[in-house]
Every structure is written in C-alpha cells, then in structure tokens.
Scaffold this active site. Structure first.
Site, mmCIF file in Angstrom:
data_model
loop_
_atom_site.group_PDB
_atom_site.id
_atom_site.type_symbol
_atom_site.label_atom_id
_atom_site.label_comp_id
_atom_site.label_asym_id
_atom_site.label_seq_id
_atom_site.Cartn_x
_atom_site.Cartn_y
_atom_site.Cartn_z
ATOM 1 N N ARG A 53 0.806 -1.213 0.000
ATOM 2 C CA ARG A 53 0.000 0.000 0.000
ATOM 3 C C ARG A 53 0.840 1.266 0.000
ATOM 4 O O ARG A 53 0.622 2.167 -0.817
ATOM 5 C CB ARG A 53 -0.939 0.022 1.215
ATOM 6 N N THR A 54 1.804 1.356 0.895
ATOM 7 C CA THR A 54 2.582 2.595 0.986
ATOM 8 C C THR A 54 3.361 2.834 -0.297
ATOM 9 O O THR A 54 3.355 3.944 -0.848
ATOM 10 C CB THR A 54 3.537 2.535 2.190
ATOM 11 N N LYS A 82 25.883 -7.035 -2.615
ATOM 12 C CA LYS A 82 27.296 -7.142 -3.032
ATOM 13 C C LYS A 82 28.237 -6.596 -1.960
ATOM 14 O O LYS A 82 29.441 -6.557 -2.171
ATOM 15 C CB LYS A 82 27.506 -6.358 -4.335
ATOM 16 N N ARG A 103 11.692 2.968 3.004
ATOM 17 C CA ARG A 103 11.241 2.128 4.129
ATOM 18 C C ARG A 103 12.375 1.188 4.489
ATOM 19 O O ARG A 103 13.048 0.636 3.606
ATOM 20 C CB ARG A 103 9.998 1.322 3.770
ATOM 21 N N HIS A 131 5.935 6.278 11.170
ATOM 22 C CA HIS A 131 5.409 6.196 9.807
ATOM 23 C C HIS A 131 4.672 7.522 9.569
ATOM 24 O O HIS A 131 3.434 7.569 9.556
ATOM 25 C CB HIS A 131 4.476 5.004 9.686
#
Length: 304
Positions: A53-54, A82, A103, A131
């Site tokens: 959703r975000t 890596k 995020r 958030h």
C-alpha cells in the site's frame, strides 16, 4: 513557513501548522488528482522492507503528478547484496534522484539517511519507530469523517508496542486535545516513550485489555494488526495473535459518527462482515494516502 527541500523523518519534524498545510493541499488534490507539475522530477522509492500500500500509494501519487519513478522493492535486488554499505547506497541514489522515499526495518535508518543524502528523505516507515506519512493521511481521514481534529475520543486497538503508525499518530494528535483509549494485550502496551508525549501535552489516556469496554464511547476505532514479524519468539505471537477480532454485531450501540480505521494490511482483526457497514472507512482511508502524498511531495518540491 516552507516545506521546500525539507525531509520528513518524524511527524515531529513538522509543526502543527505545517501538518495542517499538507492536509489543506490534500483537499485540493482530492478534487483535482491529476496535475502535471513534476515534469523532469525523479523520485526514488527504496523499500528495504516489503510494502504494498505505501509503495504503490507513493508511486500512484508521483504518476498523477507527472513525475518519474526509480528504485527497488526488495533489498535483495540492490547492491547491498554485493556488500555496499547503506550509506553508500543512499549517497549514490541521491545523485540519481530529486527525492527519496524510503522504508527500512531498522529504527533510525531514515534519520541517518537524511543526514547523508543530498536530496530530501521521506520516511515511509523505519522499524517500529515512525510512519509519518501514514499519520498525515490518518489526520486527513479523521478530519474528513468527523469534520474536526479537536476533542476526539480515539481508541487504538491491537499492537500498540510495535505499531509505528500508532506511535506517530498519537504524537500528532497530542496537538488536538484528544482523549486516548489504549486497548492491547499486556505484552503489547503503548511504550512509555509515547505515553510521555501524552502526559507532556496534558491530555488523558486510559488503558484496557477488552475492546468491549470502550467501543461504545469513541469517535474513531483504530484497529491494528498484531505484527508477527516483530516477534523474536513465534510462540509469543501464537499466544496473542487473535486477541481482537472486530465483528459487525459488536457495532450495535456504538456512536453514529463512529468510523473504523486501519492502516492495512489486515489479517483477521476485522471480520469481513464489517466491510459493508457505513462505519467501515479503512479502504477510503487508504485512498486518502494518494492525495496526502501528492500534497507532501508538491510542497517539498516547492511546486505548490
């Protein structure tokens, strides 16, 4: 008061007036969702932790504003695999983009990124910490459904310990003289650091373990998922995973203006028989995220 070139890591990075500025502009985008104002702007979406959703909400917002999107949806597809450091990843991507939406599962990662990046950072969730864009869309939704933000009785139900959406929203609502009703298992009570903000703002909070003790007295019922991924011991999760399941018959006798919110995704904490109730508002709440993120990015880019 300008948000141009500002990062948003914590909801407290913006004053109450600046938060209201975002909400006011979001109302414009609600009525005018397609605006070609981010031509030649590149937004990087770096999701080191899964999100649907975000991430899609941000990408929808950028697309509706005419901007371009780069990034990744899984850290395993980045150069971190890596051996590249997180710092080098952020510094490199900031050369490729005009804004980074990020995020990350670790608390504090967004703040660190904002300190090494040459472009603004929007925190799309860092661990169990904050958030802030979810908070802005939650404020927008509460105001949309109640006609005001002041003097609301709001119940938060579920995982109040690890729920970053709850932490950010409680802090923001401390500006609006609300009363907080905190419903959780004993193991998942709201952290003292967040309750400190309630006390500092001289507002009231009450704690419960049963949803039935509070549901008839509140204006907003903010349900949250008990987050399996935050538990180090699966047995602890199994003991409390079904602590709260909201069913349609539980809405009898509740206030006429009650609205049920949820940051989504849900698992089973809201029964599907609630979806057809006029008091269920979580899908519209998710839609509001696009308008709010359009407003936020427009202000950071200085095009509105």
């Amino acid at each position: 008061m300008s948000l141009k070139n500002r990062s948003l890591v914590s909801i407290n990075d913006f004053t109450k007036e600046e938060q209201l500025q975002v909400l006011e502009l979001a109302r414009f985008f609600e009525k005018n969702p397609v605006q070609d104002i981010l031509n030649n702007k590149v937004v990087a979406t770096l999701f080191f932790e899964p999100s649907t959703r975000t991430r899609l909400s941000f990408e929808s917002a950028v697309s509706r504003l005419g901007g371009k999107i780069i990034g990744f949806t899984d850290a395993t597809s980045s150069s971190l695999q890596k051996g590249e450091s997180f710092r080098d990843t952020i510094k490199t991507v900031s050369n490729y983009s005009d804004l980074i939406v990020m995020r990350h599962p670790k608390e504090g990662s967004a703040r660190f990124a904002s300190e090494v990046s040459s472009v603004p950072i929007i925190n799309a969730g860092d661990g169990a910490n904050q958030h802030p864009t979810q908070t802005l869309l939650d404020l927008f939704t509460i105001n949309q459904t109640q006609g005001k933000l002041d003097n609301q009785h709001i119940a938060f139900v579920g995982d109040l310990k690890y729920g970053r959406t709850v932490h950010s929203l409680v802090m923001a609502l401390c500006n609006f003289n609300c009363t907080f009703h905190l419903v959780s298992p004993l193991e998942l009570k709201l952290p003292s650091s967040v309750k400190f903000h309630i006390n500092e703002s001289k507002q009231k909070y009450f704690q419960y373990t049963r949803i039935e003790d509070v549901i008839k007295n509140v204006d907003i019922l903010y349900m949250t998922r008990i987050q399996k991924e935050r538990f180090s011991d699966p047995i602890d999760y199994e003991k409390i995973k079904n602590s709260y399941i909201l069913k349609n018959d539980m809405l009898a006798g509740t206030k006429e203006n009650l609205k049920i919110l949820h940051p989504l995704p849900r698992v089973n904490e809201i029964n599907e028989d609630v979806d057809n109730s006029a008091k269920a508002y979580y899908f519209q709440q998710a839609m509001n995220g696009v308008y709010v993120r359009q407003a936020l990015m427009s202000l950071i880019f200085g095009v509105k």
